[in-house]
Design a protein around this motif. Structure first.
Motif, PDB file in Angstrom:
ATOM      1  N   TRP A  62      -7.673  -3.576  -2.429  1.00  0.00           N
ATOM      2  CA  TRP A  62      -6.907  -3.685  -3.675  1.00  0.00           C
ATOM      3  C   TRP A  62      -7.585  -2.903  -4.796  1.00  0.00           C
ATOM      4  O   TRP A  62      -6.914  -2.263  -5.612  1.00  0.00           O
ATOM      5  N   MET A  63      -8.919  -2.937  -4.828  1.00  0.00           N
ATOM      6  CA  MET A  63      -9.623  -2.178  -5.862  1.00  0.00           C
ATOM      7  C   MET A  63      -9.463  -0.674  -5.659  1.00  0.00           C
ATOM      8  O   MET A  63      -9.427   0.094  -6.626  1.00  0.00           O
ATOM      9  N   MET A  66      -6.304   0.014  -7.231  1.00  0.00           N
ATOM     10  CA  MET A  66      -6.462  -0.108  -8.680  1.00  0.00           C
ATOM     11  C   MET A  66      -7.080   1.156  -9.273  1.00  0.00           C
ATOM     12  O   MET A  66      -6.624   1.657 -10.312  1.00  0.00           O
ATOM     13  N   GLU A  69      -4.587   3.977  -9.409  1.00  0.00           N
ATOM     14  CA  GLU A  69      -3.641   3.838 -10.515  1.00  0.00           C
ATOM     15  C   GLU A  69      -4.324   4.074 -11.870  1.00  0.00           C
ATOM     16  O   GLU A  69      -3.759   4.726 -12.754  1.00  0.00           O
ATOM     17  N   LEU A  70      -5.529   3.553 -12.046  1.00  0.00           N
ATOM     18  CA  LEU A  70      -6.242   3.721 -13.319  1.00  0.00           C
ATOM     19  C   LEU A  70      -6.570   5.188 -13.594  1.00  0.00           C
ATOM     20  O   LEU A  70      -6.398   5.671 -14.713  1.00  0.00           O
ATOM     21  N   ARG A  91       1.139  -1.904 -12.925  1.00  0.00           N
ATOM     22  CA  ARG A  91       0.777  -2.137 -11.520  1.00  0.00           C
ATOM     23  C   ARG A  91      -0.664  -2.620 -11.406  1.00  0.00           C
ATOM     24  O   ARG A  91      -0.966  -3.507 -10.591  1.00  0.00           O
ATOM     25  N   VAL A  92      -1.562  -2.075 -12.207  1.00  0.00           N
ATOM     26  CA  VAL A  92      -2.957  -2.529 -12.190  1.00  0.00           C
ATOM     27  C   VAL A  92      -3.037  -4.013 -12.549  1.00  0.00           C
ATOM     28  O   VAL A  92      -3.775  -4.784 -11.916  1.00  0.00           O
ATOM     29  N   SER A  93      -2.269  -4.429 -13.540  1.00  0.00           N
ATOM     30  CA  SER A  93      -2.269  -5.845 -13.927  1.00  0.00           C
ATOM     31  C   SER A  93      -1.787  -6.724 -12.783  1.00  0.00           C
ATOM     32  O   SER A  93      -2.329  -7.812 -12.548  1.00  0.00           O
ATOM     33  N   ILE A  95      -2.026  -6.004  -9.585  1.00  0.00           N
ATOM     34  CA  ILE A  95      -3.080  -6.012  -8.567  1.00  0.00           C
ATOM     35  C   ILE A  95      -4.124  -7.068  -8.921  1.00  0.00           C
ATOM     36  O   ILE A  95      -4.606  -7.808  -8.057  1.00  0.00           O
ATOM     37  N   MET A  96      -4.475  -7.137 -10.199  1.00  0.00           N
ATOM     38  CA  MET A  96      -5.453  -8.137 -10.624  1.00  0.00           C
ATOM     39  C   MET A  96      -4.947  -9.546 -10.362  1.00  0.00           C
ATOM     40  O   MET A  96      -5.724 -10.448 -10.009  1.00  0.00           O
ATOM     41  N   ILE A 135     -14.404   0.463 -11.904  1.00  0.00           N
ATOM     42  CA  ILE A 135     -13.331  -0.168 -12.678  1.00  0.00           C
ATOM     43  C   ILE A 135     -13.869  -0.643 -14.023  1.00  0.00           C
ATOM     44  O   ILE A 135     -13.266  -0.404 -15.073  1.00  0.00           O
TER      45      ILE A 135
END
Length: 283
Positions: A62-63, A66, A69-70, A91-93, A95-96, A135
């Motif tokens: 998942w990271m 992330m 995307e970031l 989308r990052v939010s 994933i978190m 991240i």
């Protein structure tokens, strides 16, 4: 009239043809599932170690998404392409949120179960995750001491160092605001990017200009809220990490040499986008 027997035989032949993946790429081939599902190698005889391994491997996957995307979102902000950046940050939010719920699964491990496998972990720790550190750096929480855990792997150190030296997401947003004519202090648009971000009254006033006239600065206003959503999700992720660790190991020191829960609790006090939270009192 079609014979029912022949019709059934035709259906069976068609189904067999559709289920034959000897010539075409299959689901498992596309996802390289043989490699992914054979990457779990417990070191202890403990049943619960598989949970521990899968929890951390899936979190790293998942990271990876992330970071994908970031990095793209930062590039879009730098290029003034905000609609695409909004989608990526949203989308990052999400994933978190997935990572928050993952702690619920690890929380099913009891202290005796973890204590039984802990000796087999040696000094390995999530504290050493190069992806997580990237991240943190991309979100502005810069700390040169956090480069040291990766010194033994020059390839990983180079990746972490790149994130450490680059403008963070928030830095790029402030530079965008300045390009749009918002009076952001030069101290926060032209600075040493390796330094941790420090809150500034001038930056807060710049955001207040946006928030007091949202229709005039709609995309910047939306960006501010995307950042708040992102930090909100990140805080929840950190909080669930702390509570899960406390539930499983109490206040023992972490395997990577940190203070464990005491260290993680300090991380809860880190505010990534301070002006966006402070301005709410004045609106």
């Amino acid at each position: 009239m079609t014979c029912p027997i022949h019709h059934t035989e035709n259906i069976v032949r068609e189904e067999k043809a559709q289920l034959d993946f000897s010539k075409d790429m299959s689901y498992g081939d596309y996802l390289h599932l043989d490699q992914v599902l054979s990457a779990q190698h417990p070191l202890s005889p403990e049943h619960n170690e598989m949970l521990f391994i899968v929890q951390h491997q899936t979190s790293e996957l998942w990271m990876k998404l992330m970071l994908h995307e970031l990095q793209a979102a930062v590039a879009k902000v730098a290029a003034d392409e905000l609609p695409e950046a909004f989608k990526m940050l949203a989308r990052v939010s999400r994933i978190m949120e997935q990572l928050v719920h993952a702690w619920d699964v690890l929380g099913t491990m009891t202290p005796p179960e973890y204590s039984a496998l802990r000796p087999y972990l040696a000094n390995s720790s999530g504290f050493q995750s190069a992806q997580y550190r990237r991240i943190e750096f991309m979100l502005g929480n810069k700390n040169p001491a956090m480069l040291k855990p990766h010194a033994h792997r020059p390839d990983l150190l180079a990746q972490v160092q790149t994130a450490y030296e680059a403008p963070s997401l928030y830095d790029e947003v402030l530079r965008l605001m300045a390009r749009r004519g918002i009076a952001v202090p030069a101290s926060h648009t032209q600075r040493d990017w390796t330094q941790a971000y420090a809150a500034d009254e001038g930056v807060k006033q710049a955001w207040l200009q946006v928030y007091r006239a949202p229709r005039e600065h709609w995309d910047l206003y939306q960006m501010g809220e995307e950042l708040v959503d992102l930090e909100d999700a990140f805080r929840l992720w950190r909080f669930r990490h702390v509570t899960t660790v406390e539930r499983v190991i109490g206040f023992k020191r972490g395997t990577g040499g940190t203070g464990g829960v005491s260290y993680l609790r300090k991380m809860l006090d880190v505010v990534l986008f301070p002006e966006l939270w402070a301005l709410r009192t004045e609106l």
